[in-house]
Design an enzyme around this catalytic site. Structure first.
Site, PDB file in Angstrom:
ATOM      1  N   GLU A   1       3.556  18.832   5.506  1.00  0.00           N
ATOM      2  CA  GLU A   1       2.561  18.458   4.503  1.00  0.00           C
ATOM      3  C   GLU A   1       2.129  19.667   3.667  1.00  0.00           C
ATOM      4  OE1 GLU A   1      -0.515  14.972   4.908  1.00  0.00           O
ATOM      5  OE2 GLU A   1      -1.341  16.771   5.830  1.00  0.00           O
TER       6      GLU A   1
ATOM      7  N   GLU B   1       4.804  20.355   1.232  1.00  0.00           N
ATOM      8  CA  GLU B   1       4.796  19.337   0.176  1.00  0.00           C
ATOM      9  C   GLU B   1       3.691  19.608  -0.834  1.00  0.00           C
ATOM     10  OE1 GLU B   1       4.391  14.456  -0.408  1.00  0.00           O
ATOM     11  OE2 GLU B   1       4.116  15.356   1.583  1.00  0.00           O
TER      12      GLU B   1
ATOM     13  N   CYS C   1      -2.067  10.564   7.382  1.00  0.00           N
ATOM     14  CA  CYS C   1      -2.085  10.516   8.851  1.00  0.00           C
ATOM     15  C   CYS C   1      -2.780   9.284   9.404  1.00  0.00           C
ATOM     16  CB  CYS C   1      -2.778  11.756   9.399  1.00  0.00           C
ATOM     17  SG  CYS C   1      -1.962  13.287   8.941  1.00  0.00           S
TER      18      CYS C   1
ATOM     19  N   SER D   1       0.820  11.595   0.242  1.00  0.00           N
ATOM     20  CA  SER D   1       1.862  12.417   0.853  1.00  0.00           C
ATOM     21  C   SER D   1       2.919  11.505   1.473  1.00  0.00           C
ATOM     22  CB  SER D   1       1.259  13.309   1.939  1.00  0.00           C
ATOM     23  OG  SER D   1       2.271  13.866   2.757  1.00  0.00           O
TER      24      SER D   1
ATOM     25  N   LYS E   1      -2.785   2.062  14.663  1.00  0.00           N
ATOM     26  CA  LYS E   1      -1.521   2.663  15.085  1.00  0.00           C
ATOM     27  C   LYS E   1      -0.550   1.604  15.616  1.00  0.00           C
ATOM     28  CE  LYS E   1      -2.107   7.061  14.228  1.00  0.00           C
ATOM     29  NZ  LYS E   1      -1.226   7.765  13.272  1.00  0.00           N
TER      30      LYS E   1
ATOM     31  N   GLU F   1       1.018   0.417  12.492  1.00  0.00           N
ATOM     32  CA  GLU F   1       1.901   1.447  11.939  1.00  0.00           C
ATOM     33  C   GLU F   1       3.233   1.504  12.674  1.00  0.00           C
ATOM     34  OE1 GLU F   1       1.334   6.083  10.714  1.00  0.00           O
ATOM     35  OE2 GLU F   1       0.952   5.571  12.813  1.00  0.00           O
TER      36      GLU F   1
ATOM     37  N   GLU G   1       9.894   0.462   8.060  1.00  0.00           N
ATOM     38  CA  GLU G   1      10.515   1.718   7.638  1.00  0.00           C
ATOM     39  C   GLU G   1      10.459   2.792   8.718  1.00  0.00           C
ATOM     40  OE1 GLU G   1       6.326   1.574   5.714  1.00  0.00           O
ATOM     41  OE2 GLU G   1       7.956   0.194   6.212  1.00  0.00           O
TER      42      GLU G   1
ATOM     43  N   CYS H   1     -10.653  10.299  13.736  1.00  0.00           N
ATOM     44  CA  CYS H   1     -10.004   9.591  14.841  1.00  0.00           C
ATOM     45  C   CYS H   1     -10.893   9.514  16.085  1.00  0.00           C
ATOM     46  CB  CYS H   1      -8.692  10.282  15.202  1.00  0.00           C
ATOM     47  SG  CYS H   1      -7.525  10.377  13.832  1.00  0.00           S
TER      48      CYS H   1
END
Length: 575
Positions: free
Chosen positions: A281, A284, A301, A321, A360, A363, A368, A505
């Site tokens: 990151e 990037e 994230c 990102s 999560k 996710e 993908e 989190c």
């Protein structure tokens, strides 16, 4: 100057600012008034009436959570009339319930059950209507059982006020009132971000995470499967609460020991993935700044934040990102780099995640997320589910010895630890980006400008003469403010960190209940303390990450790194 008001509560005088509610004033005297529809951080609602009190001179009982104090007011919080009314209210609420406490997954955390016990409800004199609504299992993250709903509205208000999503609403009137999604389509088919803040808010078992414990037990008992586990940074600061340890107790070593006793073949740390995320990151971000890429860049994230972005701001998705989250990076590396080292096929490895986050689960099932041809992560358990597994296995968690994570995917830095608190991803990225850009070591590793619990925080960081402007938001309603600036072309920032859950989190929807601001701050202190104790505190200095690039990935942002560690997004729009 703030006007002060004097009043008397249960014979004790107290002085509070004008506008204070009776409930808040009572707390000053350490008088506990029971509540149900009230929740810290939400606008007063006053619907359930469990908090009613008697005010001298007023004919009816008033809700303490929504009644402001007045000069000379005399309040009784435990008179016979008040106690009778509260018991009556609870009996009426319980009369419509299914009363299956022994099999309810939230039995230990059920506020309704606890209130009934504390307020002396020993029988239910009424027989209410037993509803038989279908249970909503459309979401991979959250289950909604409307038959256990008491219409307190806490989930609805949390979704609207804290998260700015409004995936659920109170519909109809009278006996037909229900909490529903748009057209009753189910949580998995609307703009629900799966953040799980509604689960934390729900005082009963109406909202809970999808239970995936049996899937993990099945994998552990399969001799043909190699089962590895990863644990998120925020888990170590909260798990102990499930075993009666004080909030903010670090249980990192005990957690590793418990996982080994459950039978996992390798016990790893998502913090390895966090360090890897920072390296990718940071590179990037630097590339976007130096080569005129799309700015500001936002973090990726938090999966609930990503889904929120896809629903509400699809026209500016290029600002996100492309880095996968630490959970998904870990899974991709485990099923390629590490599996190859062991000579194991990706399909024979099961990656289990222990996460503070219900999103999560969503996710991990994104189509993908299959860098090796199969899912990067197979099963996600919340902190609460992990605790239930430990209890089911009969493990005495508090007496476990301290053990280390396995290598190499259990090696991490202090920068990775603070991923669990709002501002932590930003701070970790700045530690690495600064040294990459300037070529100079940081004199002081902490970036305390981005720490704190304000909803939105901003700072300008001097990168050897170049000012890098950053912003941090936690809670999706705060993120909306920043993203509206981005959408309208008004954003002055280079880099924006967003965490969907209040506090980051450590306040995730899968964390122990209760999770309030005081508890969040104690968990945050735990993570910052663990960061300070780490020998290595910058992600790019993690020796295991360096070796991964040397042996397998080549360099940050390489073609192989992009294939394994980066992803794409979906324009979902509003329903």
């Amino acid at each position: 100057m703030t006007e002060l008001v004097k009043l008397t509560i249960d014979g004790y005088e107290v002085e509070v600012p004008a506008g204070t509610t009776i409930l808040e004033a009572a707390k000053k005297l350490n008088i506990k008034i029971p509540t149900l529809c009230y929740r810290e951080g939400l606008e007063p609602y006053g619907a359930c009436r469990v908090c009613v009190v008697e005010i001298e001179g007023r004919p009816r009982l008033e809700p303490a959570c929504a009644t402001p104090v007045a000069p000379g007011m005399k309040v009784k919080t435990r008179s016979a009339r008040v106690r009778r009314a509260r018991r009556m209210i609870l009996e009426l609420l319980l009369s419509n319930g299914h009363q299956d406490c022994t099999t309810c997954e939230k039995a230990e955390d059920c506020e309704l059950r606890q209130l009934a016990y504390e307020l002396g409800v020993r029988e239910i004199r009424f027989e209410g209507e037993r509803y038989n609504y279908p249970i909503d299992t459309s979401s991979p993250s959250i289950v909604f059982d409307p038959n256990r709903c008491i219409l307190c509205g806490r989930c609805v208000r949390t979704c609207r006020e804290v998260q700015s999503v409004e995936a659920i609403k109170l519909t109809d009137r009278g006996r037909n009132t229900r909490v529903m999604t748009f057209f009753d389509w189910g949580l998995g088919n609307v703009e629900c971000t799966a953040c799980g803040q509604c689960v934390l808010a729900c005082p009963t078992g109406a909202l809970r995470e999808r239970n995936d414990i049996e899937e993990v037990w099945k994998a552990l008992e399969d001799p043909d499967k190699f089962v590895v586990v990863q644990t998120a940074p925020a888990i170590r600061a909260a798990l102990g609460e499930e075993f009666n340890l004080p909030p903010g107790t670090s249980v990192t070593g005990k957690m590793a020991a418990a996982l080994r006793r459950l039978g996992f073949d390798r016990v790893f740390d998502t913090q390895f993935g966090a360090d890897l995320t920072i390296v990718e990151e940071a590179h990037e971000l630097i590339e976007r700044i130096q080569k005129g890429g799309k700015l500001p860049m936002t973090t990726s994230c938090s999966p609930a934040w990503v889904k929120y972005f896809e629903h509400f701001f699809p026209e500016v998705l290029e600002h996100m990102s492309t880095c996968k989250s630490p959970q998904q990076m870990f899974g991709a590396v485990a099923k390629t780099y590490y599996a190859e080292k062991l000579g194991i096929k990706p399909e024979d490895m099961v990656v289990v995640s222990i996460m503070p986050c219900t999103a999560k689960k969503f996710e991990a099932k994104r189509p993908e997320m299959k860098a090796s041809g199969v899912y990067d992560v197979d099963v996600v358990l919340t902190t609460r589910e992990f605790a239930r597994m430990v209890k089911e296995a009969g493990i005495d968690f508090a007496s476990l010895p301290e053990e280390e994570f396995d290598e190499p995917l259990g090696i991490s830095t202090g920068a990775a630890v603070i991923f669990g608190v709002t501002g932590g991803v930003m701070e970790a990225a700045l530690r690495t980006a600064y040294e990459i850009v300037t070529g100079k070591p940081l004199e002081k590793v902490e970036f305390k400008q981005v720490r704190g619990f304000e909803g939105i925080r901003t700072a300008s960081i001097d990168f050897n003469g170049t000012q890098v402007r950053v912003a941090v938001a936690h809670g999706l309603a705060n993120a909306r403010v920043l993203m509206e600036e981005v959408r309208d072309g008004r954003s002055p920032y280079h880099f924006i960190e967003v965490m969907a859950c209040p506090g980051g989190c450590l306040g995730g929807g899968g964390q122990p209940i209760p999770t309030d601001m005081e508890i969040r701050k104690k968990r945050a202190a735990c993570l910052y303390s663990e960061d300070e104790r780490k020998v290595v505190r910058k992600s790019h200095e993690n020796p295991a990450i360096k070796k991964l690039y040397e042996e397998y990935l080549g360099r940050p942002g390489s073609e192989k790194a992009h294939h394994l560690l980066h992803t794409t997004y979906t324009s979902r729009g509003r329903y």
